[in-house]
Write a protein that holds these residues in place. Structure first.
Motif, PDB file in Angstrom:
ATOM      1  N   UNK A   1     -22.857 -10.007  63.052  1.00 17.56           N
ATOM      2  CA  UNK A   1     -23.021  -9.734  61.628  1.00 17.56           C
ATOM      3  C   UNK A   1     -24.435  -9.855  61.137  1.00 17.56           C
ATOM      4  N   UNK A   2     -25.386  -9.309  61.872  1.00 16.66           N
ATOM      5  CA  UNK A   2     -26.796  -9.408  61.491  1.00 16.66           C
ATOM      6  C   UNK A   2     -27.137  -8.330  60.457  1.00 16.66           C
ATOM      7  N   UNK A   3     -26.389  -8.331  59.366  1.00 16.67           N
ATOM      8  CA  UNK A   3     -26.583  -7.403  58.259  1.00 16.67           C
ATOM      9  C   UNK A   3     -26.575  -8.206  56.956  1.00 16.67           C
ATOM     10  N   UNK A   4     -27.271  -7.726  55.960  1.00 21.22           N
ATOM     11  CA  UNK A   4     -27.308  -8.432  54.677  1.00 21.22           C
ATOM     12  C   UNK A   4     -25.904  -8.551  54.091  1.00 21.22           C
ATOM     13  N   UNK A   5     -25.608  -9.722  53.532  1.00 22.10           N
ATOM     14  CA  UNK A   5     -24.320  -9.941  52.895  1.00 22.10           C
ATOM     15  C   UNK A   5     -23.631 -11.210  53.339  1.00 22.10           C
TER      16      UNK A   5
ATOM     17  N   UNK B   1     -29.214 -11.648  56.355  1.00 19.66           N
ATOM     18  CA  UNK B   1     -30.299 -10.689  56.150  1.00 19.66           C
ATOM     19  C   UNK B   1     -31.551 -11.079  56.932  1.00 19.66           C
ATOM     20  N   UNK B   2     -31.772 -12.357  57.134  1.00 17.81           N
ATOM     21  CA  UNK B   2     -32.959 -12.782  57.880  1.00 17.81           C
ATOM     22  C   UNK B   2     -32.930 -12.263  59.310  1.00 17.81           C
ATOM     23  N   UNK B   3     -31.753 -12.178  59.903  1.00 15.59           N
ATOM     24  CA  UNK B   3     -31.635 -11.608  61.249  1.00 15.59           C
ATOM     25  C   UNK B   3     -31.880 -10.108  61.213  1.00 15.59           C
ATOM     26  N   UNK B   4     -31.330  -9.442  60.212  1.00 20.48           N
ATOM     27  CA  UNK B   4     -31.552  -8.011  60.054  1.00 20.48           C
ATOM     28  C   UNK B   4     -33.049  -7.729  59.901  1.00 20.48           C
TER      29      UNK B   4
ATOM     30  N   UNK C   1     -22.054 -15.270  61.065  1.00 24.01           N
ATOM     31  CA  UNK C   1     -23.488 -15.264  61.366  1.00 24.01           C
ATOM     32  C   UNK C   1     -24.250 -16.222  60.462  1.00 24.01           C
ATOM     33  N   UNK C   2     -23.948 -16.192  59.158  1.00 26.03           N
ATOM     34  CA  UNK C   2     -24.638 -17.076  58.213  1.00 26.03           C
ATOM     35  C   UNK C   2     -24.293 -18.541  58.467  1.00 26.03           C
ATOM     36  N   UNK C   3     -23.040 -18.814  58.832  1.00 28.23           N
ATOM     37  CA  UNK C   3     -22.637 -20.202  59.087  1.00 28.23           C
ATOM     38  C   UNK C   3     -23.282 -20.734  60.358  1.00 28.23           C
ATOM     39  N   UNK C   4     -23.183 -19.989  61.434  1.00 28.12           N
ATOM     40  CA  UNK C   4     -23.730 -20.451  62.717  1.00 28.12           C
ATOM     41  C   UNK C   4     -25.248 -20.498  62.715  1.00 28.12           C
TER      42      UNK C   4
ATOM     43  N   UNK D   1     -36.654  -6.737  68.509  1.00 27.85           N
ATOM     44  CA  UNK D   1     -35.418  -6.125  68.996  1.00 27.85           C
ATOM     45  C   UNK D   1     -34.712  -6.980  70.043  1.00 27.85           C
ATOM     46  N   UNK D   2     -35.404  -7.907  70.665  1.00 24.30           N
ATOM     47  CA  UNK D   2     -34.752  -8.796  71.622  1.00 24.30           C
ATOM     48  C   UNK D   2     -33.651  -9.598  70.942  1.00 24.30           C
ATOM     49  N   UNK D   3     -33.739  -9.728  69.616  1.00 23.40           N
ATOM     50  CA  UNK D   3     -32.727 -10.495  68.896  1.00 23.40           C
ATOM     51  C   UNK D   3     -31.378  -9.778  68.877  1.00 23.40           C
TER      52      UNK D   3
END
Length: 134
Positions: free
Chosen positions: A93-97, A73-76, A64-67, A84-86
């Motif tokens: 992997x839209x979670x911090x880390x 975390x920004x997606x989270x 997620x971070x690479x693509x 929520x459309x996201x």
């Protein structure tokens, strides 16, 4: 034709070593994933005591971070903030880390970590990134 830096085995190893050192210093059992700029796994290390699902989650955070060319975390934060459309975006992997690796202004890959609290996962990932990106 464009040129850009890429991660070699040497940098990938340095990233894993730095992230592992941060995790072990804090006695955190985690999985560390390193991906290239396309989100493809270059290396994976699951420390003793980390749950098997950590391998999947860390890999997806790195992807997620690479693509996305930004911290996962920004997606989270966007989703938690009501966008929520996201949730329909093809990023598992839209979670911090997940933290991108930026060299000379170019994202060359990312580190994803899973196994402890989200800010701690990110702390470990950043330690790995800092070993090659400054």
């Amino acid at each position: 034709m464009l040129s850009k830096p890429t991660l070699s085995v040497a940098e990938t190893t340095r990233i894993l070593d730095a992230a592992r050192a941060e995790a072990e210093k804090n006695k955190w059992a985690v999985t560390i994933a390193v991906a290239d700029d396309g989100g493809h796994l270059l290396a994976l290390l699951r420390l003793d005591g980390c749950a098997p699902i950590g391998a999947y989650i860390a890999t997806e955070k790195a992807r997620t971070a690479a693509l996305g060319r930004r911290e996962s975390k920004q997606y989270e934060d966007m989703i938690n903030g009501g966008r929520t459309a996201f949730l329909s975006a093809p990023l598992a992997g839209a979670l911090e880390g997940g933290v991108p690796i930026v060299v000379d202004g170019q994202v060359v890959g990312a580190v994803g970590v899973s196994g402890v609290k989200a800010p701690e996962d990110a702390q470990i990932a950043r330690a790995g990134v800092q070993s090659v990106a400054g």
